[in-house]
Write a protein that holds these residues in place. Structure first.
Motif, PDB file in Angstrom:
ATOM      1  N   GLU A 226       0.837  -1.205   0.000  1.00 38.85           N
ATOM      2  CA  GLU A 226       0.000   0.000   0.000  1.00 38.85           C
ATOM      3  C   GLU A 226       0.869   1.252   0.000  1.00 38.85           C
ATOM      4  OE1 GLU A 226      -2.458  -3.350   1.174  1.00 38.85           O
ATOM      5  OE2 GLU A 226      -0.528  -2.635   1.927  1.00 38.85           O
ATOM      6  N   HIS A 227       1.921   1.248   0.811  1.00 41.06           N
ATOM      7  CA  HIS A 227       2.821   2.401   0.857  1.00 41.06           C
ATOM      8  C   HIS A 227       3.521   2.613  -0.487  1.00 41.06           C
ATOM      9  CE1 HIS A 227       2.606   4.052   4.855  1.00 41.06           C
ATOM     10  NE2 HIS A 227       2.629   2.848   5.384  1.00 41.06           N
ATOM     11  N   ARG A 228       3.905   1.549  -1.129  1.00 37.59           N
ATOM     12  CA  ARG A 228       4.564   1.685  -2.431  1.00 37.59           C
ATOM     13  C   ARG A 228       3.615   2.289  -3.468  1.00 37.59           C
ATOM     14  NH1 ARG A 228       7.559  -3.705  -1.602  1.00 37.59           N
ATOM     15  NH2 ARG A 228       9.727  -3.060  -1.266  1.00 37.59           N
ATOM     16  N   LYS A 413      -9.041   7.348  13.309  1.00 44.44           N
ATOM     17  CA  LYS A 413      -8.784   6.159  14.113  1.00 44.44           C
ATOM     18  C   LYS A 413      -9.114   4.900  13.325  1.00 44.44           C
ATOM     19  CE  LYS A 413      -8.217   3.689  17.941  1.00 44.44           C
ATOM     20  NZ  LYS A 413      -6.914   3.524  18.618  1.00 44.44           N
ATOM     21  N   SER A 414      -8.201   3.943  13.335  1.00 46.67           N
ATOM     22  CA  SER A 414      -8.483   2.647  12.745  1.00 46.67           C
ATOM     23  C   SER A 414      -9.382   1.848  13.683  1.00 46.67           C
ATOM     24  CB  SER A 414      -7.184   1.874  12.496  1.00 46.67           C
ATOM     25  OG  SER A 414      -6.307   2.601  11.666  1.00 46.67           O
ATOM     26  N   ASN A 415     -10.406   1.211  13.132  1.00 49.26           N
ATOM     27  CA  ASN A 415     -11.346   0.399  13.913  1.00 49.26           C
ATOM     28  C   ASN A 415     -11.853   1.138  15.149  1.00 49.26           C
ATOM     29  OD1 ASN A 415     -10.915  -1.904  12.177  1.00 49.26           O
ATOM     30  ND2 ASN A 415      -8.948  -2.175  13.227  1.00 49.26           N
ATOM     31  N   PRO A 416     -12.506   2.285  14.959  1.00 43.10           N
ATOM     32  CA  PRO A 416     -12.897   3.118  16.106  1.00 43.10           C
ATOM     33  C   PRO A 416     -14.042   2.529  16.913  1.00 43.10           C
ATOM     34  CG  PRO A 416     -13.816   3.994  14.077  1.00 43.10           C
ATOM     35  CD  PRO A 416     -12.909   2.870  13.677  1.00 43.10           C
ATOM     36  N   SER A 417     -14.091   2.944  18.175  1.00 42.11           N
ATOM     37  CA  SER A 417     -15.190   2.590  19.067  1.00 42.11           C
ATOM     38  C   SER A 417     -15.506   3.808  19.918  1.00 42.11           C
ATOM     39  CB  SER A 417     -14.823   1.382  19.937  1.00 42.11           C
ATOM     40  OG  SER A 417     -13.661   1.647  20.701  1.00 42.11           O
ATOM     41  N   ALA A 418     -16.570   3.717  20.703  1.00 38.43           N
ATOM     42  CA  ALA A 418     -16.953   4.828  21.569  1.00 38.43           C
ATOM     43  C   ALA A 418     -15.789   5.195  22.480  1.00 38.43           C
ATOM     44  CB  ALA A 418     -18.182   4.456  22.383  1.00 38.43           C
ATOM     45  N   GLY A 419     -15.499   6.483  22.603  1.00 34.90           N
ATOM     46  CA  GLY A 419     -14.392   6.958  23.413  1.00 34.90           C
ATOM     47  C   GLY A 419     -13.155   7.314  22.627  1.00 34.90           C
ATOM     48  N   PHE A 442      -3.188  18.725  -2.015  1.00 41.07           N
ATOM     49  CA  PHE A 442      -4.290  17.791  -1.748  1.00 41.07           C
ATOM     50  C   PHE A 442      -3.880  16.781  -0.688  1.00 41.07           C
ATOM     51  CE2 PHE A 442      -1.972  16.444  -5.552  1.00 41.07           C
ATOM     52  CZ  PHE A 442      -1.686  15.100  -5.322  1.00 41.07           C
ATOM     53  N   ILE A 443      -4.889  16.179  -0.077  1.00 42.01           N
ATOM     54  CA  ILE A 443      -4.723  15.112   0.913  1.00 42.01           C
ATOM     55  C   ILE A 443      -5.183  13.819   0.262  1.00 42.01           C
ATOM     56  CG2 ILE A 443      -5.490  14.198   3.139  1.00 42.01           C
ATOM     57  CD1 ILE A 443      -6.069  17.175   3.919  1.00 42.01           C
ATOM     58  N   ILE A 444      -4.359  12.784   0.317  1.00 42.87           N
ATOM     59  CA  ILE A 444      -4.721  11.511  -0.301  1.00 42.87           C
ATOM     60  C   ILE A 444      -5.464  10.646   0.719  1.00 42.87           C
ATOM     61  CG2 ILE A 444      -3.894   9.432  -1.456  1.00 42.87           C
ATOM     62  CD1 ILE A 444      -1.461  10.994  -2.339  1.00 42.87           C
ATOM     63  N   SER A 445      -6.758  10.483   0.513  1.00 48.47           N
ATOM     64  CA  SER A 445      -7.571   9.557   1.302  1.00 48.47           C
ATOM     65  C   SER A 445      -8.323   8.680   0.315  1.00 48.47           C
ATOM     66  CB  SER A 445      -8.546  10.322   2.204  1.00 48.47           C
ATOM     67  OG  SER A 445      -9.395   9.419   2.895  1.00 48.47           O
ATOM     68  N   THR A 446      -7.810   7.493   0.090  1.00 45.11           N
ATOM     69  CA  THR A 446      -8.348   6.659  -0.991  1.00 45.11           C
ATOM     70  C   THR A 446      -9.789   6.243  -0.743  1.00 45.11           C
ATOM     71  OG1 THR A 446      -7.304   4.719   0.052  1.00 45.11           O
ATOM     72  CG2 THR A 446      -6.106   5.796  -1.729  1.00 45.11           C
ATOM     73  N   GLU A 447     -10.192   6.126   0.511  1.00 45.97           N
ATOM     74  CA  GLU A 447     -11.583   5.729   0.784  1.00 45.97           C
ATOM     75  C   GLU A 447     -12.572   6.817   0.406  1.00 45.97           C
ATOM     76  OE1 GLU A 447     -12.545   5.741   5.201  1.00 45.97           O
ATOM     77  OE2 GLU A 447     -10.372   6.030   5.235  1.00 45.97           O
ATOM     78  N   ASN A 458      -3.542   4.157 -10.014  1.00 46.12           N
ATOM     79  CA  ASN A 458      -3.153   2.791  -9.632  1.00 46.12           C
ATOM     80  C   ASN A 458      -3.276   2.565  -8.126  1.00 46.12           C
ATOM     81  OD1 ASN A 458      -2.384   1.986 -12.353  1.00 46.12           O
ATOM     82  ND2 ASN A 458      -0.596   3.317 -12.080  1.00 46.12           N
ATOM     83  N   LEU A 459      -4.364   3.065  -7.559  1.00 47.13           N
ATOM     84  CA  LEU A 459      -4.621   2.927  -6.137  1.00 47.13           C
ATOM     85  C   LEU A 459      -5.878   2.106  -5.901  1.00 47.13           C
ATOM     86  CD1 LEU A 459      -3.944   6.635  -5.076  1.00 47.13           C
ATOM     87  CD2 LEU A 459      -2.467   4.668  -4.580  1.00 47.13           C
ATOM     88  N   PHE A 460      -5.980   1.520  -4.702  1.00 45.14           N
ATOM     89  CA  PHE A 460      -7.184   0.809  -4.282  1.00 45.14           C
ATOM     90  C   PHE A 460      -7.884   1.610  -3.190  1.00 45.14           C
ATOM     91  CE2 PHE A 460      -4.418  -2.944  -5.505  1.00 45.14           C
ATOM     92  CZ  PHE A 460      -5.000  -3.083  -6.764  1.00 45.14           C
ATOM     93  N   TRP A 461      -9.168   1.377  -3.017  1.00 50.82           N
ATOM     94  CA  TRP A 461      -9.988   2.223  -2.137  1.00 50.82           C
ATOM     95  C   TRP A 461      -9.515   2.195  -0.683  1.00 50.82           C
ATOM     96  CZ3 TRP A 461     -12.641   0.766   2.188  1.00 50.82           C
ATOM     97  CH2 TRP A 461     -12.807  -0.596   2.399  1.00 50.82           C
ATOM     98  N   ASN A 462      -8.892   1.105  -0.239  1.00 50.55           N
ATOM     99  CA  ASN A 462      -8.476   1.005   1.167  1.00 50.55           C
ATOM    100  C   ASN A 462      -6.969   1.171   1.359  1.00 50.55           C
ATOM    101  OD1 ASN A 462      -7.751  -1.421   0.004  1.00 50.55           O
ATOM    102  ND2 ASN A 462      -8.299  -2.672   1.778  1.00 50.55           N
ATOM    103  N   ASP A 463      -6.257   1.703   0.378  1.00 50.47           N
ATOM    104  CA  ASP A 463      -4.798   1.815   0.493  1.00 50.47           C
ATOM    105  C   ASP A 463      -4.389   2.706   1.666  1.00 50.47           C
ATOM    106  OD1 ASP A 463      -3.980   0.081  -1.452  1.00 50.47           O
ATOM    107  OD2 ASP A 463      -3.640   1.603  -2.993  1.00 50.47           O
ATOM    108  N   THR A 464      -4.948   3.906   1.760  1.00 53.57           N
ATOM    109  CA  THR A 464      -4.519   4.787   2.857  1.00 53.57           C
ATOM    110  C   THR A 464      -5.040   4.296   4.197  1.00 53.57           C
ATOM    111  OG1 THR A 464      -6.375   6.278   2.334  1.00 53.57           O
ATOM    112  CG2 THR A 464      -4.204   6.863   1.467  1.00 53.57           C
TER     113      THR A 464
END
Length: 488
Positions: A226-228, A413-419, A442-447, A458-464
């Motif tokens: 993903e980083h590459r 946050k990755s996999n966020p929950s309450a708090g 610009f900010i790269i946010s593939t989602e 050449n990116l996928f939706w969940n790369d970032t």
């Protein structure tokens, strides 16, 4: 115009102008909120603590936007020397008899910023607790302020809602005195329709990318692909990486080995975890502070009239306000030294300066204004401050946005929950705009990208999302060239 609406013995007072059209940008700045936007003005002397002064409301086809103004500076999500706990209640079906009864509305969703959770009262038999991410709640700025703008996904709301805002410690409500603020969605904000592509508009523009790759992401086999892809898609001239404390020069060479772009110059700073990669060599390096490093990049004399000083920063995270302030005090001391004869660094006059990285600006706003305005806090240790740009003006904060949305946060946050903390703007590019300018950023946010923009790069939706909890910030600088002596 103003309307006075009478329903069920309760007066509703709010302002609106259906002809008004704006484009709200969620970036922590407020000049896009024009005077015609629906606004409630509160009594400015009815609180036992922090005064709520007013709030404004707008929307587009995806988000409800709310701007809150307070009488004092507060922190929405953390402890602060002005204690405050702000809550927004939304009557999502505009029915007072459903949801949680508060301030004359029936609230389906209670957004508690200080505790960082949402009370879901849509089920009359059970209160559910959600994370702020479940309603895509985005509050900015991330540092303390007396004003905040908040985006909330509107997909669970009817076209007419009611809103109540409360500061719990001082028990101040908006609206008050028995009134109800009812809002009818009218798409008063028009979302951006122009996509920012990845290409440079001019090959002479100098492209910088700043990216916190999270925990040595360049050498993590679970994330390196993903980083590459992200790295190759940008084709930056200079990259400032953070969180690379265990990543060596050989590791970077291994990361680059299948990327068809030549980067011969790699500068690692293990103590700070910063790495600067460049197509051009560094004439000299400095440790500005324990978490800030600098390189004077030797730009080709055949192309550019000047070199550029690249500062790479990653001050301490979270509640460590003092350490961050010391880093930014040291930054201003270093820039002031660079602009004057003597000391550890002497730059030729009007040498462009860029300061980029994960600034962790999540606490006191003083730290932000130290960077921009050069206001040193500890003058005994670091000397008197001063405006950092060559013409004795502030540094420019280059506010970048997603390629296809007017949103400027750079961390979530990755996999966020309450708090968990909501999305925030933590990654910045500051620069001396008296001697250079910016053509594109610009900010790269593939989602948050369309399928066509992903495919083009050449990116996928969940790369970032998979690569890091931060997003890359990309800026194209316009510098004086040998064929172009004036800044565009």
């Amino acid at each position: 115009m103003k309307k006075l609406i009478y329903i069920s013995s309760i007066f509703f007072l709010f302002s609106f102008d259906v002809l008004s059209q704006t484009s709200i940008k969620i970036d922590g700045f407020f000049n896009d909120w024009n005077a015609n936007i629906n606004t409630y003005i509160d009594d400015s002397s009815d609180a036992q603590g922090i005064e709520l002064l007013d709030f404004s409301v707008c929307n587009d086809n995806e988000y409800l936007y709310i701007k809150i103004r307070c009488g004092s500076e507060i922190d929405l999500t953390e402890q602060f020397f002005n204690p405050a706990e702000v809550m927004i209640n939304i009557d999502a079906d505009n029915n007072v008899s459903t949801g949680y009864s508060t301030n004359n509305i029936g609230s389906e969703y209670g957004i508690n910023f200080f505790d960082k959770k949402i009370f879901d009262d849509t089920d009359p038999n059970m209160v559910d607790t959600l994370s702020l991410y479940d309603l895509d709640v985005i509050p900015l700025p991330t540092y303390s302020s007396d004003e905040f703008e908040i985006a909330i996904n509107r997909s669970l709301f009817s076209d007419t809602i009611s809103i109540s805002i409360r500061e719990k410690i001082g028990n101040d409500f908006m609206p008050d005195n028995g009134s109800v603020f009812t809002y009818i969605f009218d798409n008063c904000s028009s979302p951006t329709i122009t996509s920012i592509d990845f290409s440079k508009n001019d090959p002479f523009h100098l492209r910088l990318m700043a990216y916190n790759v999270r925990a040595n992401g360049l050498i993590d086999n679970n994330r390196v692909d993903e980083h590459r892809r992200i790295f190759a898609s940008v084709n930056a001239d200079i990259i400032t990486f953070q969180e690379c404390g265990n990543t060596t020069v050989n590791d970077v060479l291994g990361f680059l080995n299948i990327i068809p772009i030549y980067y011969p110059h790699i500068y690692t700073y293990p103590s700070s975890g910063n790495i600067t990669i460049s197509k051009y060599p560094s004439l000299q390096s400095w440790q500005v502070a324990d978490r800030i490093d600098a390189d004077l990049i030797d730009l080709p004399d055949s192309l550019y009239e000047t070199d550029i000083l690249i500062l790479n920063g990653h001050p301490n995270c979270c509640g460590n306000n003092q350490a961050r302030q010391e880093n930014f005090d040291a930054l201003i001391q270093f820039i002031k030294d660079a602009k004057t004869v003597g000391g550890v660094i002497d730059l030729p006059m009007n040498t462009p300066i860029s300061f980029s990285g994960d600034m962790n600006l999540v606490g006191y706003s003083e730290q932000y204004y130290t960077i921009v305005n050069g206001t040193i806090s500890d003058t005994v240790t670091f000397g008197n401050g001063g405006f950092p740009d060559w013409d004795n003006t502030p540094l420019k904060d280059q506010v970048a946005y997603f390629n296809e949305k007017n949103i400027a946060y750079t961390w979530d946050k990755s996999n966020p929950s309450a708090g968990d903390f909501p999305p925030g703007r933590l990654d910045f590019v500051f620069f001396t705009n008296s001697v250079m300018s910016v053509d594109k950023s610009f900010i790269i946010s593939t989602e948050h990208m369309s399928a066509s923009l992903l495919a083009q790069n050449n990116l996928f939706w969940n790369d970032t999302k998979k690569a890091s909890d931060h997003f890359p910030v990309v800026v194209d600088f316009v510098l004086p060239t040998i064929t172009q002596t004036e800044i565009k």
